[in-house]
Design a protein around this motif. Structure first.
Motif, mmCIF file in Angstrom:
data_model
loop_
_atom_site.group_PDB
_atom_site.id
_atom_site.type_symbol
_atom_site.label_atom_id
_atom_site.label_comp_id
_atom_site.label_asym_id
_atom_site.label_seq_id
_atom_site.Cartn_x
_atom_site.Cartn_y
_atom_site.Cartn_z
ATOM 1 N N GLY A 149 33.487 50.771 45.372
ATOM 2 C CA GLY A 149 34.488 50.239 46.286
ATOM 3 C C GLY A 149 34.356 48.769 46.624
ATOM 4 N N ARG A 150 33.293 48.114 46.163
ATOM 5 C CA ARG A 150 33.091 46.690 46.455
ATOM 6 C C ARG A 150 33.328 45.879 45.187
ATOM 7 N NH1 ARG A 150 27.659 43.582 47.719
ATOM 8 N NH2 ARG A 150 28.572 41.604 48.361
ATOM 9 N N VAL A 151 34.209 44.870 45.266
ATOM 10 C CA VAL A 151 34.526 44.044 44.100
ATOM 11 C C VAL A 151 33.545 42.882 44.000
ATOM 12 C CG1 VAL A 151 36.281 42.589 43.013
ATOM 13 C CG2 VAL A 151 36.959 44.700 44.164
ATOM 14 N N HIS A 152 33.014 42.690 42.787
ATOM 15 C CA HIS A 152 32.072 41.606 42.490
ATOM 16 C C HIS A 152 32.686 40.726 41.419
ATOM 17 C CE1 HIS A 152 28.644 43.810 44.369
ATOM 18 N NE2 HIS A 152 29.323 44.857 43.946
ATOM 19 N N LEU A 153 32.830 39.422 41.701
ATOM 20 C CA LEU A 153 33.207 38.470 40.663
ATOM 21 C C LEU A 153 31.917 38.129 39.924
ATOM 22 C CD1 LEU A 153 35.175 36.628 39.209
ATOM 23 C CD2 LEU A 153 34.757 34.910 40.957
ATOM 24 N N VAL A 154 31.883 38.430 38.629
ATOM 25 C CA VAL A 154 30.671 38.251 37.839
ATOM 26 C C VAL A 154 30.942 37.156 36.804
ATOM 27 C CG1 VAL A 154 28.876 39.407 36.505
ATOM 28 C CG2 VAL A 154 30.235 40.728 38.137
ATOM 29 N N GLY A 155 30.272 36.032 36.939
ATOM 30 C CA GLY A 155 30.474 34.899 36.046
ATOM 31 C C GLY A 155 29.935 35.148 34.653
ATOM 32 N N ASP A 156 30.457 34.405 33.716
ATOM 33 C CA ASP A 156 29.995 34.444 32.333
ATOM 34 C C ASP A 156 28.492 34.192 32.300
ATOM 35 O OD1 ASP A 156 29.621 34.148 29.581
ATOM 36 O OD2 ASP A 156 30.978 32.451 29.384
ATOM 37 N N GLY A 157 27.736 35.143 31.747
ATOM 38 C CA GLY A 157 26.289 35.000 31.639
ATOM 39 C C GLY A 157 25.507 35.274 32.907
ATOM 40 N N VAL A 158 26.164 35.876 33.913
ATOM 41 C CA VAL A 158 25.485 36.175 35.180
ATOM 42 C C VAL A 158 25.234 37.682 35.270
ATOM 43 C CG1 VAL A 158 25.665 36.077 37.688
ATOM 44 C CG2 VAL A 158 26.560 34.190 36.306
ATOM 45 N N PRO A 159 23.979 38.110 35.431
ATOM 46 C CA PRO A 159 23.684 39.538 35.516
ATOM 47 C C PRO A 159 24.119 40.143 36.851
ATOM 48 C CG PRO A 159 21.694 38.257 35.001
ATOM 49 C CD PRO A 159 22.764 37.293 35.390
ATOM 50 N N LEU A 160 24.554 41.391 36.797
ATOM 51 C CA LEU A 160 24.830 42.193 37.987
ATOM 52 C C LEU A 160 24.102 43.515 37.812
ATOM 53 C CD1 LEU A 160 26.416 42.643 40.670
ATOM 54 C CD2 LEU A 160 28.181 43.751 39.269
ATOM 55 N N ARG A 161 23.277 43.872 38.811
ATOM 56 C CA ARG A 161 22.533 45.144 38.780
ATOM 57 C C ARG A 161 23.205 46.138 39.704
ATOM 58 N NH1 ARG A 161 16.187 44.805 38.426
ATOM 59 N NH2 ARG A 161 16.706 46.950 38.253
ATOM 60 N N PHE A 162 23.268 47.404 39.267
ATOM 61 C CA PHE A 162 23.823 48.470 40.093
ATOM 62 C C PHE A 162 23.368 49.814 39.550
ATOM 63 C CE2 PHE A 162 26.904 47.195 36.900
ATOM 64 C CZ PHE A 162 27.385 48.378 36.364
ATOM 65 N N GLY A 163 23.510 50.849 40.356
ATOM 66 C CA GLY A 163 23.116 52.194 39.957
ATOM 67 C C GLY A 163 24.071 52.765 38.926
ATOM 68 N N GLY A 164 23.534 53.434 37.941
ATOM 69 C CA GLY A 164 24.356 54.018 36.887
ATOM 70 C C GLY A 164 25.292 55.106 37.376
ATOM 71 N N GLY A 165 24.959 55.738 38.480
ATOM 72 C CA GLY A 165 25.821 56.777 39.034
ATOM 73 C C GLY A 165 26.935 56.242 39.907
ATOM 74 N N ALA A 166 26.969 54.940 40.147
ATOM 75 C CA ALA A 166 27.992 54.334 41.004
ATOM 76 C C ALA A 166 29.364 54.428 40.333
ATOM 77 C CB ALA A 166 27.650 52.875 41.289
ATOM 78 N N ALA A 167 30.398 54.644 41.140
ATOM 79 C CA ALA A 167 31.766 54.589 40.633
ATOM 80 C C ALA A 167 32.052 53.132 40.291
ATOM 81 C CB ALA A 167 32.745 55.103 41.679
ATOM 82 N N THR A 168 32.236 52.847 38.997
ATOM 83 C CA THR A 168 32.343 51.467 38.532
ATOM 84 C C THR A 168 33.565 51.300 37.647
ATOM 85 O OG1 THR A 168 29.924 51.340 38.540
ATOM 86 C CG2 THR A 168 31.085 49.627 37.334
ATOM 87 N N ALA A 169 34.261 50.177 37.834
ATOM 88 C CA ALA A 169 35.426 49.866 37.007
ATOM 89 C C ALA A 169 35.515 48.369 36.793
ATOM 90 C CB ALA A 169 36.702 50.361 37.669
ATOM 91 N N LEU A 170 35.915 47.991 35.588
ATOM 92 C CA LEU A 170 36.285 46.624 35.296
ATOM 93 C C LEU A 170 37.706 46.480 35.819
ATOM 94 C CD1 LEU A 170 35.812 43.916 33.777
ATOM 95 C CD2 LEU A 170 36.789 45.034 31.770
ATOM 96 N N VAL A 171 37.910 45.643 36.833
ATOM 97 C CA VAL A 171 39.232 45.536 37.453
ATOM 98 C C VAL A 171 40.001 44.296 37.002
ATOM 99 C CG1 VAL A 171 38.702 47.002 39.434
ATOM 100 C CG2 VAL A 171 38.257 44.548 39.581
ATOM 101 N N ALA A 172 39.319 43.283 36.473
ATOM 102 C CA ALA A 172 39.995 42.095 35.970
ATOM 103 C C ALA A 172 39.049 41.322 35.068
ATOM 104 C CB ALA A 172 40.446 41.207 37.128
ATOM 105 N N LEU A 173 39.624 40.595 34.097
ATOM 106 C CA LEU A 173 38.824 39.731 33.253
ATOM 107 C C LEU A 173 39.644 38.497 32.897
ATOM 108 C CD1 LEU A 173 38.490 41.325 29.717
ATOM 109 C CD2 LEU A 173 39.849 42.364 31.470
#
Length: 183
Positions: free
Chosen positions: A91-115
């Motif tokens: 439920g929380r949106v993260h803007l992830v820059g080119d080449g920037v790592p984002l860590r999260f739990g594999g069981g989390a509800a995750t979606a790519l919402v924009a690119l």
């Protein structure tokens, strides 16, 4: 262990173990992308001491917004390569820059919402939270790395090649952007 001059404390530097171009891509279950696995969860890879640890490394093709498959029990590190993306994790949106790592739990509800543009993403999935994928500009910046993944091309290394210790490639032969797998 990687020394200050970019070569391993043992004999030699790095060598290409696997190349993305030699691996087969598989479509996502939802059909909205594809992934190429470089290292399977329990697969033995010459040059990498797993020490009983289970992890996998893959490269995804990101072309449009899509849900991620849940991976309960795994810890994920996601690194977009080639564009910035927006990822929604629990439920929380993260803007992830080119080449920037984002860590999260594999069981989390995750979606790519924009690119910003079609791109790739390097994904490290591990049973242990101690595993990480760091982005570095040289092997010397990655002490303790058990493997590297090229995030750009160089004269001797192609983007998304998997590199393991004890080879003939020194720091000057490697691209200026690397993912370092550390435990």
């Amino acid at each position: 262990m990687v020394g200050a001059e970019g070569a391993l404390g043992r004999a030699g530097g790095w060598r290409v173990s696997r190349s993305l171009r030699d691996r087969e891509s598989a479509p996502w279950a939802n059909g909205l992308g594809s992934t190429t696995e470089l290292v399977g969860l329990a697969e033995e890879v010459p040059g990498i001491d797993r020490d009983g640890r289970r992890w996998k490394l893959s490269v995804a093709d990101l072309e449009q917004p899509a849900d991620f498959s849940p991976l309960p029990g795994l810890h994920r590190t996601f690194v977009p390569v080639g564009a910035s993306v927006s990822l929604e994790v629990d439920g929380r949106v993260h803007l992830v820059g080119d080449g920037v790592p984002l860590r999260f739990g594999g069981g989390a509800a995750t979606a790519l919402v924009a690119l910003d543009a079609p791109c790739n993403a390097v994904n490290l999935m591990a049973e242990s939270a101690d595993f990480d994928l760091r982005v570095v500009t040289s092997a010397a910046d990655a002490p303790g790395a058990i493997a590297l993944i090229a995030l750009a091309d160089s004269e001797l290394v192609s983007r998304f090649d998997l590199l393991v210790p004890d080879g003939s490639l020194g720091n000057g032969d490697l691209p200026a952007s690397l993912g370092a797998i550390v435990a």
